[in-house]
Write an enzyme that holds these catalytic residues in place. Structure first.
Site, PDB file in Angstrom:
ATOM      1  N   GLU A   1      -4.701   8.668   6.878  1.00 29.00           N
ATOM      2  CA  GLU A   1      -6.020   9.316   6.831  1.00 29.00           C
ATOM      3  C   GLU A   1      -6.538   9.705   8.210  1.00 29.00           C
ATOM      4  OE1 GLU A   1      -5.120   6.733   4.996  1.00 29.00           O
ATOM      5  OE2 GLU A   1      -5.360   7.465   2.947  1.00 29.00           O
TER       6      GLU A   1
ATOM      7  N   HIS B   1     -11.656   0.280  -4.265  1.00 34.33           N
ATOM      8  CA  HIS B   1     -11.558   1.659  -4.770  1.00 34.33           C
ATOM      9  C   HIS B   1     -12.846   2.134  -5.438  1.00 34.33           C
ATOM     10  CE1 HIS B   1      -7.190   1.133  -4.343  1.00 34.33           C
ATOM     11  NE2 HIS B   1      -7.045   2.412  -4.571  1.00 34.33           N
TER      12      HIS B   1
HETATM   13  C1  LIG Z   1      -5.242   3.978   2.907  1.00 37.28           C
HETATM   14  C2  LIG Z   1      -4.909   4.410   1.543  1.00 37.28           C
HETATM   15  N1  LIG Z   1      -4.647   5.705   1.308  1.00 37.28           N
HETATM   16  C3  LIG Z   1      -4.328   6.125   0.075  1.00 37.28           C
HETATM   17  C4  LIG Z   1      -4.278   5.243  -0.961  1.00 37.28           C
HETATM   18  C5  LIG Z   1      -3.928   5.730  -2.367  1.00 37.28           C
HETATM   19  N2  LIG Z   1      -2.597   5.254  -2.720  1.00 37.28           N
HETATM   20  C6  LIG Z   1      -2.430   4.109  -3.397  1.00 37.28           C
HETATM   21  S1  LIG Z   1      -0.837   3.719  -3.573  1.00 37.28           S
HETATM   22  C7  LIG Z   1      -0.335   5.099  -2.780  1.00 37.28           C
HETATM   23  C8  LIG Z   1       1.133   5.336  -2.606  1.00 37.28           C
HETATM   24  C9  LIG Z   1       1.806   4.254  -1.862  1.00 37.28           C
HETATM   25  O1  LIG Z   1       3.167   4.443  -1.898  1.00 37.28           O
HETATM   26  P1  LIG Z   1       4.200   3.377  -1.360  1.00 37.28           P
HETATM   27  O2  LIG Z   1       3.700   2.780  -0.098  1.00 37.28           O
HETATM   28  O3  LIG Z   1       5.506   4.022  -1.313  1.00 37.28           O
HETATM   29  O4  LIG Z   1       4.199   2.217  -2.451  1.00 37.28           O
HETATM   30  P2  LIG Z   1       4.599   2.302  -3.990  1.00 37.28           P
HETATM   31  O5  LIG Z   1       3.357   2.671  -4.733  1.00 37.28           O
HETATM   32  O6  LIG Z   1       5.679   3.288  -4.138  1.00 37.28           O
HETATM   33  O7  LIG Z   1       5.018   0.928  -4.360  1.00 37.28           O
HETATM   34  C10 LIG Z   1      -1.418   5.859  -2.366  1.00 37.28           C
HETATM   35  C11 LIG Z   1      -1.339   7.130  -1.659  1.00 37.28           C
HETATM   36  C12 LIG Z   1      -4.604   3.902  -0.691  1.00 37.28           C
HETATM   37  N3  LIG Z   1      -4.607   2.977  -1.657  1.00 37.28           N
HETATM   38  N4  LIG Z   1      -4.894   3.509   0.559  1.00 37.28           N
END
Ligand SMILES: Cc1ncc(C[n+]2csc(CCOP(=O)(O)OP(=O)(O)O)c2C)c(N)n1
Ligand SMILES: [Mg+2]
Lengths: 323, 324
Positions: free
Chosen positions: B57, B126
């Protein structure tokens, strides 16, 4: 591989899988709401790591039901948390993404991507100061490996030789974004290899995950600083219940489903003649019983009282001093 | 038209008419946006202008500022208000100050869009409404879009504006079907009189607008003719519209979803004290989110934010207590 270990691995992975299938079912029924991120397909990582890293501290993200179960959290308390009940592990205030149990050195359940990594570094610093050899385990996704907090964390942990295991669970996707679109490396270990020893393991193979963590753990326990492990794995479900996962092809899914960690462990063990089909059927029956009890416990537990919304903001001493 | 479609239409038209408009954020492109606001844009404008970013971000906003410096008109999408905390350094230390500290020489045409608020059981990390964090910063324009008409017209205005705009949306509004109107020479800084009334002024914004509209039906049954005002712009605040209404009704309530302490209502009440003190028959009533993080359990979650029932009962209690 020996019988006791196979039993443990299989039982916990199956427990994790069935737990989540039930959670999914109850999400559809409306008993569970909010974000529900399933680990289905990735159980080998959750179970293999926690079986090997059995002391120390654990920091994780929101996709953590199976990790929590493998760490020793009671399935019924997790299910009750998902149901938002008073008997849940976080009293119904955290939900699926926020499972905590300090008695098991399990510190969440963080839903800010990569937000747990700096805390894991701080915890590792403290453990070094306290002469605790077991160190800290921090698991995160491919998406998290692009965040600033990740790079700051590998830098600090390496500069100060902290006892910290970075475990990258690379399932290729951060919601709908493929790692190759937003990172110069699909192999995440490339990001860490100038900072610390790196290892890779097959995230669909619980034995490989287990053995790799055991090996890497030695470096931490000998006070030689942090390590980085990458496991490639795959989530069969969407990112959360609100994502259908349409951005992935059937073929890609099939490649990983053929490597299903639970089925493959079973096949391998039978082929090696260590155990027979019957043996697994008995374990399955035990799993079914535990899951049914968990759902029953969750369904029959009371909801928290409204007043509880206003508790736990501060400790009792502070609350008393304030009021 | 759905609320999210109004936002999409505004972005689409701006991108169509001005090649310098780009949008960047997590899952905005190939995935189509986590709330489908950016759906279809990538196939029209390509991945160079509809940019899928990593989860970073600080960089999403920082990169957008850099793009703005170079002459583009970036729209940075942050998935949820909570995550914008990671971008606050770029928003506050950089975007809001560059024009001023360069003696007016720098121009930052930037929009940072983000949804917030209590959706449904998304729990503490959230569900926040952090509008006052931004509304307290000089150099930022803070707009809130409660409806499709404002969303469309104000977002178009914001994209064309030469100063940084924080554009706040609400997660529960995206799938809502709403009336929609294109407005010529739209001024985003005017509050909207949603319903005229003579007995009581109710100020609100974002999703609480709908809870207030619900509550008003009950108030009417109790013989109270309330005037409902949607603030729209939180910085600057349209104090003139507020003051005019209070002059008429002599009574004011503010309904907001964010935490009460230091919440938006605190600033609104301060400005009312400075401007309308002698017009008031009673202290202003603040109906706000409770001062606790948002819990997961649905019953507890609802206990921490205003609901139509609570709005009605709090207003009736307040009237009785003050003899008004
Ligand atoms: C700082 C932040 N930005 C965006 C999000 C929204 N978000 C939640 S999970 C996610 C994807 C994360 O992917 P990854 O780290 O690969 O983990 P996975 O879900 O595949 O286990 C996003 C963008 C968040 N929770 N926190
Ligand atoms: Mg991932």
């Amino acid at each position: 591989m020996n019988r006791a270990r196979i039993e443990k691995f299989y039982y916990l992975m199956k427990l994790g899988r069935e737990f989540e299938l039930k959670a999914k079912e109850h999400y559809m029924l409306g008993d569970i709401a909010g974000f529900l991120h399933l680990d289905i397909g990735q159980e080998a990582v959750s179970v293999g790591t926690m079986q090997a890293f059995d002391k120390g501290d654990v920091f994780t993200h929101y996709r953590e039901h199976v990790l929590a179960i493998a760490r020793g959290m009671e399935p019924k308390k997790i299910m009750a948390e998902l149901f938002g009940k008073k008997t849940g592990i976080s009293k119904g205030k955290g939900g699926s993404m926020h499972l905590f149990e300090p008695r098991l050195n399990f510190y969440g359940g963080d839903a800010i991507v990569a937000g747990h990594l700096p805390m894991a570094v701080g915890c590792a610093y403290a453990r070094k100061l306290q002469n605790e050899k077991a160190g800290v385990f921090a698991i995160f996704g491919d998406g998290a490996s692009n965040a600033g907090a990740f790079f700051e964390s590998i830098n600090i942990a390496s500069a100060w030789k902290l006892p910290l295991m970075f475990f990258a669970e690379n399932n290729y996707y951060a919601i709908g974004t493929h790692i190759s679109w937003v990172s110069p490396f699909v192999d995440l270990k490339e990001k860490a290899r100038n900072y610390m020893p790196t290892f890779t393991c097959d995230g669909m193979d619980v034995c490989d995950v287990y053995n790799t963590v055991i090996k890497a753990k030695e470096i931490i326990e000998n006070g030689l600083g942090p390590v980085f492990i990458e496991a490639k794995t795959y989530r069969y479900e969407g990112h959360s219940m609100s994502d259908a996962g349409k951005y992935r092809s059937e073929e890609e899914m099939e490649i990983f489903k053929r490597k299903d960690p639970i089925e493959n462990l079973k096949k391998k063990a039978i082929k090696l003649g260590l155990v027979d089909e019957e043996y697994f059927n008995a374990l399955d029956a035990k799993v079914e019983q535990v899951i049914n009890e968990a759902v029953e416990f969750a369904a029959n537990s009371p909801e928290p009282e409204i007043e509880e919304a206003f508790e736990d903001v501060f400790c009792k001493e502070c609350e008393n001093a304030i009021s | 038209m759905l609320y999210r479609e109004a936002l999409n239409k505004a972005i689409d038209e701006c991108m169509e008419n001005d090649e310098s408009v780009v949008i960047l954020g997590e899952d905005v492109g190939r995935y189509g946006g986590s709330y489908r606001v950016t759906e279809g844009l990538i196939s029209k404008y390509g991945e160079k202008r509809v940019i899928d970013t990593p989860i970073a971000e600080l960089s999403i906003v920082g990169n957008a500022i850099g793009m703005a410096i170079a002459g583009l008109r970036p729209i940075a999408e942050i998935m949820t208000v909570n995550f914008s905390l990671l971008a606050m350094d770029q928003i506050i230390n950089h975007a809001s100050k560059l024009r001023y500290m360069s003696g007016g020489k720098m121009t930052i045409p930037l929009v940072v869009r983000m949804p917030g608020g209590v959706s449904r059981q998304l729990a503490a990390q959230h569900s926040e409404s952090y509008e006052t964090l931004y509304a307290s910063i000089p150099g930022l324009i803070v707009l809130t879009a409660s409806n499709a008409t404002y969303a469309y017209n104000a977002l178009k205005w914001a994209i064309k504006s030469n100063d940084p705009v924080i554009f706040l949306e609400h997660e529960l509004l995206y799938p809502m079907e709403m009336d929609f109107k294109e407005v010529k020479d739209f001024n985003p800084f005017r509050a909207e009189i949603v319903k005229e009334g003579k007995d009581l002024t109710i100020l609100t914004y974002l999703k609480m607008r709908y809870d207030v509209i619900e509550a008003e039906k009950e108030l009417k049954k109790a013989g109270i003719d309330a005037e409902i005002i949607d603030l729209n712009s939180l910085r600057p605040l349209d104090i003139d519209t507020i003051a005019k209404s209070i002059k008429k009704t002599k009574k004011c309530v503010i309904v907001e979803e964010d935490h009460k302490t230091g919440g938006m209502g605190a600033e609104v009440v301060s400005q009312i004290m400075e401007n309308c003190f002698y017009d008031l028959d009673a202290p202003v009533l603040r109906i706000a989110g409770e001062d606790v993080p948002i819990p997961y359990n649905r019953k507890l979650e609802l206990s921490t934010i205003p609901t139509p029932d609570k709005i009605v009962s709090k207003i009736l209690d307040w009237k009785a207590k003050n003899g008004i």
